[in-house]
Write a protein that holds these residues in place. Sequence first.
Motif, PDB file in Angstrom:
ATOM      1  N   ASN A 165       0.937  -1.252   0.034  1.00 18.72           N
ATOM      2  CA  ASN A 165       0.071  -0.037   0.058  1.00 18.72           C
ATOM      3  C   ASN A 165       1.012   1.162  -0.066  1.00 18.72           C
ATOM      4  O   ASN A 165       0.589   2.253  -0.704  1.00 18.72           O
ATOM      5  N   LEU A 166       1.957   1.209   0.770  1.00 22.28           N
ATOM      6  CA  LEU A 166       2.748   2.317   0.902  1.00 22.28           C
ATOM      7  C   LEU A 166       3.498   2.457  -0.680  1.00 22.28           C
ATOM      8  O   LEU A 166       3.336   3.843  -1.004  1.00 22.28           O
ATOM      9  N   VAL A 167       3.896   1.499  -1.451  1.00 18.74           N
ATOM     10  CA  VAL A 167       4.305   1.544  -2.678  1.00 18.74           C
ATOM     11  C   VAL A 167       3.389   2.270  -3.611  1.00 18.74           C
ATOM     12  O   VAL A 167       3.562   3.202  -4.514  1.00 18.74           O
ATOM     13  N   ASN A 168       1.970   1.889  -3.534  1.00 20.26           N
ATOM     14  CA  ASN A 168       0.898   2.333  -4.231  1.00 20.26           C
ATOM     15  C   ASN A 168       0.883   3.900  -3.876  1.00 20.26           C
ATOM     16  O   ASN A 168       0.506   4.841  -4.971  1.00 20.26           O
ATOM     17  N   MET A 169       0.682   4.197  -2.689  1.00 22.92           N
ATOM     18  CA  MET A 169       0.638   5.723  -2.264  1.00 22.92           C
ATOM     19  C   MET A 169       1.542   6.495  -2.911  1.00 22.92           C
ATOM     20  O   MET A 169       1.387   7.759  -3.528  1.00 22.92           O
ATOM     21  N   LEU A 170       2.886   6.031  -2.834  1.00 20.61           N
ATOM     22  CA  LEU A 170       3.818   7.007  -3.188  1.00 20.61           C
ATOM     23  C   LEU A 170       3.737   7.062  -4.820  1.00 20.61           C
ATOM     24  O   LEU A 170       4.343   8.272  -5.432  1.00 20.61           O
ATOM     25  N   VAL A 171       3.752   6.128  -5.597  1.00 18.25           N
ATOM     26  CA  VAL A 171       3.456   6.025  -7.079  1.00 18.25           C
ATOM     27  C   VAL A 171       2.405   6.982  -7.397  1.00 18.25           C
ATOM     28  O   VAL A 171       2.341   7.761  -8.322  1.00 18.25           O
ATOM     29  N   MET A 172       1.158   6.970  -6.592  1.00 17.37           N
ATOM     30  CA  MET A 172      -0.092   7.952  -7.071  1.00 17.37           C
ATOM     31  C   MET A 172       0.563   9.347  -6.668  1.00 17.37           C
ATOM     32  O   MET A 172       0.073  10.160  -7.188  1.00 17.37           O
ATOM     33  N   LEU A 173       1.246   9.581  -5.526  1.00 19.55           N
ATOM     34  CA  LEU A 173       1.783  11.098  -5.228  1.00 19.55           C
ATOM     35  C   LEU A 173       2.678  11.428  -6.422  1.00 19.55           C
ATOM     36  O   LEU A 173       2.445  12.330  -6.827  1.00 19.55           O
ATOM     37  N   GLY A 174       3.509  10.619  -6.928  1.00 18.35           N
ATOM     38  CA  GLY A 174       4.373  11.024  -8.058  1.00 18.35           C
ATOM     39  C   GLY A 174       3.745  11.398  -9.208  1.00 18.35           C
ATOM     40  O   GLY A 174       3.964  12.165  -9.925  1.00 18.35           O
ATOM     41  N   ALA A 175       2.641  10.362  -9.505  1.00 19.28           N
ATOM     42  CA  ALA A 175       2.028  10.720 -10.729  1.00 19.28           C
ATOM     43  C   ALA A 175       1.313  11.963 -10.591  1.00 19.28           C
ATOM     44  O   ALA A 175       1.015  12.803 -11.651  1.00 19.28           O
ATOM     45  N   ALA A 176       0.694  12.436  -9.576  1.00 18.44           N
ATOM     46  CA  ALA A 176      -0.268  13.401  -9.511  1.00 18.44           C
ATOM     47  C   ALA A 176       0.563  14.626  -9.465  1.00 18.44           C
ATOM     48  O   ALA A 176       0.289  15.685  -9.997  1.00 18.44           O
ATOM     49  N   ALA A 177       1.826  14.530  -9.092  1.00 17.63           N
ATOM     50  CA  ALA A 177       2.621  15.854  -8.971  1.00 17.63           C
ATOM     51  C   ALA A 177       3.373  15.976 -10.475  1.00 17.63           C
ATOM     52  O   ALA A 177       3.429  17.198 -11.016  1.00 17.63           O
ATOM     53  N   LEU A 178       3.722  14.761 -11.180  1.00 16.23           N
ATOM     54  CA  LEU A 178       4.194  15.120 -12.557  1.00 16.23           C
ATOM     55  C   LEU A 178       3.221  15.133 -13.651  1.00 16.23           C
ATOM     56  O   LEU A 178       3.100  16.080 -14.551  1.00 16.23           O
ATOM     57  N   VAL A 179       1.781  14.528 -13.596  1.00 16.39           N
ATOM     58  CA  VAL A 179       0.822  14.842 -14.571  1.00 16.39           C
ATOM     59  C   VAL A 179      -0.081  15.849 -14.200  1.00 16.39           C
ATOM     60  O   VAL A 179      -0.418  16.519 -15.059  1.00 16.39           O
TER      61      VAL A 179
END
Length: 281
Positions: free
Chosen positions: A141-155
């Motif tokens: 879940n932590l990995v998914n949250m960090l990926v979502m955070l990065g995607a939201a910042a970039l996209v």
Amino acid sequence: MTLTTDRTASAAATAPPLPAAPQFGGTGVLRQIQVLAGRSLRALREPALVLPGVLEPILMLTVFSQVFKSVSQTTAFPAGVSYIDYLLPAFLVTGSISAALKSGVALTTEMNNGIIARFKAMPVHTGSVLVARSIADTALNLVNMLVMLGAAALVFGFGPAGGVLGSLGAVVIAVVLGWSLGWVFMALSAWLRRPEALQPIGGIVNMVLLFASNAFVPAEGLPSWLKGFAEVNPMSHAITAARDLALGRAHTSTVLAPLAVCLVVVALTAPLAIRTFRRTT
């Protein structure tokens, strides 16, 4: 011949007894948890199992950030806050609840496909199975949250006033919530023992808590009857804590209260889940 036989029998009688075969009593509980958690974490090596869990919240974020974007123009919406900065902390929380439900479903699946029965035939502590799953699912879940955070910042241009530390604080709130609710769903799965029974219950609870909260719009903008429910909705409090951290507006009581509730939930449901799991497997 008789003399030889007597000597052989005498030697056998006086020979020291052979040592008993060693009995394997299993490894320690910590080692069991480490091995079982590593087994669950091997899912990270299989993109087909990981990508759906990562892409689903990102796709939902794309849809909801566009559909409800006009909410940011209402008078109830906080001034100077973009909708993506307002929405993403809520998605971190709701994503963790979905991950908690998956923990319960995965446990019931293993109970029905014979894997848990194999563990029961080994010198494995019953609690190790659940603790290992909780650790592994929390890490995923932590990995998914960090990926979502990065995607939201970039996209999507996610860049709240709280900066990186505030955003990571929101992730911590979401992950701790998912960890605590994971124990609730594992307790339910040990009781129900069927994934097709657990999924509808979890889906209904998640939907009610999600749409009757301040996830998409401020509670002040909801109808009076729904506003009252949203203000006592535990999901709203978790979302508020994560959102305030991300927006740099956090208060100590706002952040500590949800974390304390999560710890109480784990203290109550973890022993119940282990006891029920031991009786039903």
